[in-house]
Design an enzyme around this catalytic site. Structure first.
Site, PDB file in Angstrom:
ATOM      1  N   ASN A  83      25.388   2.294  23.715  1.00 55.74           N
ATOM      2  CA  ASN A  83      24.797   1.431  24.739  1.00 55.74           C
ATOM      3  C   ASN A  83      24.968   1.995  26.144  1.00 55.74           C
ATOM      4  O   ASN A  83      24.803   1.278  27.130  1.00 55.74           O
ATOM      5  CB  ASN A  83      25.370   0.010  24.683  1.00 55.74           C
ATOM      6  CG  ASN A  83      25.559  -0.497  23.275  1.00 55.74           C
ATOM      7  OD1 ASN A  83      26.667  -0.764  22.864  1.00 55.74           O
ATOM      8  ND2 ASN A  83      24.477  -0.593  22.522  1.00 55.74           N
ATOM      9  N   GLY A  92      25.567  -4.825  21.360  1.00 51.75           N
ATOM     10  CA  GLY A  92      26.214  -3.570  21.625  1.00 51.75           C
ATOM     11  C   GLY A  92      26.284  -2.847  20.302  1.00 51.75           C
ATOM     12  O   GLY A  92      25.781  -3.342  19.321  1.00 51.75           O
ATOM     13  N   SER A  93      26.879  -1.681  20.263  1.00 55.79           N
ATOM     14  CA  SER A  93      27.043  -0.968  19.013  1.00 55.79           C
ATOM     15  C   SER A  93      27.486   0.442  19.312  1.00 55.79           C
ATOM     16  O   SER A  93      27.332   0.935  20.430  1.00 55.79           O
ATOM     17  CB  SER A  93      25.750  -0.905  18.188  1.00 55.79           C
ATOM     18  OG  SER A  93      25.275  -2.192  17.880  1.00 55.79           O
ATOM     19  N   ASN A  94      28.026   1.098  18.305  1.00 57.21           N
ATOM     20  CA  ASN A  94      28.324   2.523  18.361  1.00 57.21           C
ATOM     21  C   ASN A  94      27.558   3.208  17.238  1.00 57.21           C
ATOM     22  O   ASN A  94      27.403   2.651  16.156  1.00 57.21           O
ATOM     23  CB  ASN A  94      29.816   2.800  18.105  1.00 57.21           C
ATOM     24  CG  ASN A  94      30.752   1.962  18.959  1.00 57.21           C
ATOM     25  OD1 ASN A  94      30.581   1.878  20.159  1.00 57.21           O
ATOM     26  ND2 ASN A  94      31.745   1.353  18.341  1.00 57.21           N
ATOM     27  N   ARG A 116      33.248   3.452  25.485  1.00 55.72           N
ATOM     28  CA  ARG A 116      33.265   3.697  24.041  1.00 55.72           C
ATOM     29  C   ARG A 116      32.655   5.059  23.729  1.00 55.72           C
ATOM     30  O   ARG A 116      33.133   5.794  22.847  1.00 55.72           O
ATOM     31  CB  ARG A 116      32.507   2.582  23.318  1.00 55.72           C
ATOM     32  CG  ARG A 116      33.246   1.260  23.301  1.00 55.72           C
ATOM     33  CD  ARG A 116      32.460   0.169  22.606  1.00 55.72           C
ATOM     34  NE  ARG A 116      31.384  -0.360  23.431  1.00 55.72           N
ATOM     35  CZ  ARG A 116      30.103  -0.310  23.155  1.00 55.72           C
ATOM     36  NH1 ARG A 116      29.669   0.282  22.050  1.00 55.72           N
ATOM     37  NH2 ARG A 116      29.199  -0.837  23.971  1.00 55.72           N
TER      38      ARG A 116
END
Length: 769
Positions: A478, A236-238, A499
């Site tokens: 994501n 995942g990630s932002n 998010r």
């Protein structure tokens, strides 16, 4: 600690960061300065010398980890860790990452080969000094010589089968239980509607599966259900970008954080590399030259999140007796059998028969019984030249040039967000995605019909991208890349948009954002699903004996703070609700399926935890066999109230930073493991700290790094990693960034060479032998 472990002094295995050293083949000399945080800043005159220096510096800090990643990627980890690593070695051998990596090295251009050869020379120069990390002493072995193709195997391993394959296996396991009518409900929560990456921030209707999309897989699987029924999710990630005209400085900003499993040592390493041709700083992968995911040059900065586009397909294959042949259209084609022997530390060797069809290796089921699943993945089936891209990226002077440099990158699917010194920002999905029917996206499909084959790759020009968007902002976390109906088909299973929504909201609240305001977005703790479940509890009426617990949750603001007991109470209720729904639906029985046993394994609690908010939000009770969500919520609250959490969320949630060897060699755990500073967040927050619902509340994944690029004002950039720059457990730089990371703060990303030299904690010179 045993007497044996006392005879090993880890301090004796720390590298020498000062004495001059020699590297074969250097054209000039290389300087390595390390700053106060232990981060290496490597400078050579030529392209080749710089990469040789990087290889030497990374081997100093992470040699054991580099070889561990190599062994995991090529199926030789059990030689070190014993029986617990066999399952992972089996799938690595089935996918044949060794052969794929050797193939890809042969395909590379001259520059990429030169980069890999130079890097390997630097690694081997350090190995020749014979001052190896303490892990080799614990294992009683010596490091293997580094070969140029090893770096490709390492890069392939860190993204190994990430993405869609696990949801396809999960739905295949659940299909005989929930039936055809309900199978499409088993996917990530989409928040009620999809929020797109391209165009940035646009809302889209929910993905719905057409019967035509589901029917091929359903028919193939249910036809063999009696035979079949007799992964953990990470990543995942932002990231986000703001164009120059929107910021307080008049410069573009790019920021974000990659979310992965908290492995010790970190799969990323901070590094700075310069020569006459480029000057780049960012996160490298130990064992890999280049900066594939995060970094900046003098002109452009880039970062990635996992795009969750679909690069893996599963095929139901029909075999004859002994699995010597498999059916395709009107023929029986010969299956390939490849024996593989896995050596196991402290155990007997394990020999497997890898059975392959034209689609790929069998990874689930027993082909000798007539039916099994084969996996075809872009990561292995398609020749890859990503390392050519990594060289070109270092010379890019604009967002446009950076994206052109990534043409052909295929080792994983990424949202590449970038900004340059002209003030532009952009987003491009960097991936090779096969052209095939969208029915391939839901379930394993019949391999014998010929109707689900790949027809080349989606052209580079047709992959989602945007440069200088009208809103002046880009956010990816994501979430779904483009609208579901878009052709060609790209994805089925992106992560929830929670998010992404929070980041958009926080950015819009800032009228003229500055780089200094970005860490506050990293630290956002609001959980959208938590608010929804809190309000559902408020509306349904709860038994009197649960008043204390319910008052705690109902009076809570929905932020997953480490000092919050209410956050712990919500988490306990959500997990209990997940377990109740699993039992009621019967989906807990998926643990009996071969499809959930593919390493590292799929657990019903984990998969359904991600699905539950969508079913609850829409009040979809079709899986509950006559029960209602309100009934299950009341039951969950009653159960939790009998043993309600009294500790705050951080106490329950903060992980132990466990070294990869400490479980296999518990007598050394005291030397290898580190305590983690108290943390906040959970799976749904921007400040992500995810836990595996199968294993309890202790965090198992989080941001491996955080960063803020102030584009053009490079000395104003900041970053952090979750433990430190070094991979040596007794190094002062092994965990010196952890407390800062846990607070959501960052340290300077030093780019000015004079400042680096003045503040260096060490300096070392490499010269030619």
């Amino acid at each position: 600690m045993t007497a044996t472990s006392n005879r090993i002094n880890p301090a004796d295995h720390l590298p020498d960061y000062v004495s001059p050293a020699q590297v074969k083949g250097l054209l000039g000399h290389v300087d390595i300065w390390r700053d106060a945080w232990g981060i290496p800043h490597v400078r050579g005159g030529t392209f080749q010398d710089a990469f040789a220096g990087l290889g030497f510096a990374q081997a100093q800090d992470r040699l054991w980890q580099m070889e561990a990643l190599l062994r995991r990627g090529t199926g030789r980890y059990a030689e070190w860790l014993g029986p617990r690593a066999v399952a992972g070695d089996v799938i690595a051998r089935q996918m044949n990452g060794d052969a794929a990596s050797r193939r890809d090295f042969a395909l590379l251009g001259d520059e990429a080969k030169a980069m890999l050869v130079a890097y390997a020379r630097g690694v081997n120069a350090f190995i020749a000094l014979r001052r190896w990390p303490v892990e080799y002493k614990i294992l009683g072995c010596e490091p293997a010589a580094w070969e140029p193709w090893h770096s490709i195997a390492v890069m392939r391993q860190i993204g190994f089968l990430m993405g869609s394959v696990w949801w396809k296996l999960w739905r295949a396991a659940a299909l005989p239980i929930v039936g055809a009518d309900n199978i499409a409900k088993l996917r990530f929560d989409d928040g009620g509607s999809d929020l797109l990456c391209v165009p940035p921030g646009v809302e889209s209707k929910r993905l719905a599966a057409a019967l035509a999309d589901l029917k091929p897989g359903i028919s193939a699987l249910l036809a063999t259900a009696q035979e079949q029924m007799g992964a953990e999710l990470d990543g995942g990630s932002n990231n986000w970008a703001i164009s120059a005209e929107r910021t307080a400085t008049g410069r573009a900003i790019v920021a974000g954080d990659p979310h992965r499993v908290l492995e010790m040592p970190n799969m990323y390493a901070q590094a700075h590399l310069a020569c006459d041709e480029f000057d780049v700083i960012g996160l490298t992968v130990p064992g890999v030259p280049g900066f594939p995911h995060f970094g900046h040059t003098a002109h452009v900065a880039w970062c990635v999140t996992h795009a969750f586009v679909d690069i893996h397909d599963l095929y139901v294959e029909q075999f004859d007796a002994g699995a010597r042949h498999y059916r395709f259209k009107e023929e029986m084609l010969p299956a390939t059998h490849r024996p593989e022997t896995i050596m196991v530390r402290g155990g007997n060797d394990v020999t497997i028969d890898v059975v392959e069809t034209q689609h790929g290796p069998v990874i689930a089921g027993d082909p000798t019984k007539g039916v099994a699943l084969a996996l075809k993945s872009v990561q292995f089936a398609v020749p890859d030249t990503s390392f050519d891209c990594m060289v070109r990226m270092l010379r890019a002077k604009s967002v446009e040039q950076l994206y052109e440099a990534t043409r052909g990158f295929a080792l994983l699917d990424h949202n590449v967000v970038a900004g340059d010194t002209s003030g532009k920002i952009g987003h491009r999905v960097r991936a090779l995605v096969p052209k095939r029917p969208r029915s391939n996206g839901w379930l394993p499909v019949p391999g014998w019909t010929g109707e689900h084959e790949w027809d080349g790759m989606v052209p580079f020009e047709e992959m989602p991208h945007t440069i200088a968007p009208d809103k002046g902002m880009i956010v990816t976390a994501n979430n779904r890349v483009v609208e579901p109906e878009r052709e060609p088909y790209l994805s089925t299973d992106p992560m929830p948009p929670h998010r992404t929504r929070r980041i958009w909201l926080r950015l819009k609240e800032l009228k003229r954002p500055s780089p200094e305001q970005m860490p506050a977005i990293h630290r956002d703790l609001l959980s959208i699903p938590a608010i929804e479940i809190r309000e559902r509890l408020r509306a349904i009426g709860l038994p009197a004996q649960t008043k204390q617990l319910c008052d705690l949750i109902l009076g809570w603001d929905g932020e997953m703070r480490g000092d919050s007991v209410a956050a712990a109470a919500y988490s306990a209720v959500r997990l209990e609700l997940t377990k109740l729904a699993l039992r009621r639906s019967g989906i807990d029985k998926t643990t009996d399926s071969d499809f959930t046993k593919v390493a590292p394994g799929l657990f019903p609690e984990v998969q359904f935890w991600w699905t539950l908010p969508q079913l609850l939000r829409s009040n979809d009770e079709s899986l509950l066999k006559g029960a209602t969500w309100n009934e299950l919520l009341r039951e969950a609250v009653v159960t939790v109230s009998k043993n309600a959490p009294t500790a705050d969320w951080g106490t329950l949630h903060t992980p132990k930073l466990k070294h990869a060897l400490s479980v296999a060699f518990p007598e050394y755990a005291g030397q290898l493991d580190k305590d983690c500073a108290k943390i906040s967040g959970d799976n749904d927050c921007v400040f992500m700290a995810g836990y595996s619902m199968k294993l309890g509340f202790q965090a198992t994944s989080s941001a491996l790094s955080r960063y803020v690029f102030d584009i053009g004002a490079w000395n104003n950039c900041r970053w952090i990693v979750f433990h430190g720059a070094s991979g040596h457990p007794v190094s002062p730089h092994y965990a010196n960034q952890n407390a800062t990371w846990a607070k959501g703060e960052m340290v300077p990303m030093l780019y000015d060479w004079e400042a680096i030299k003045r503040g260096a904690s060490s300096h070392q010179t490499l010269s030619r032998t």
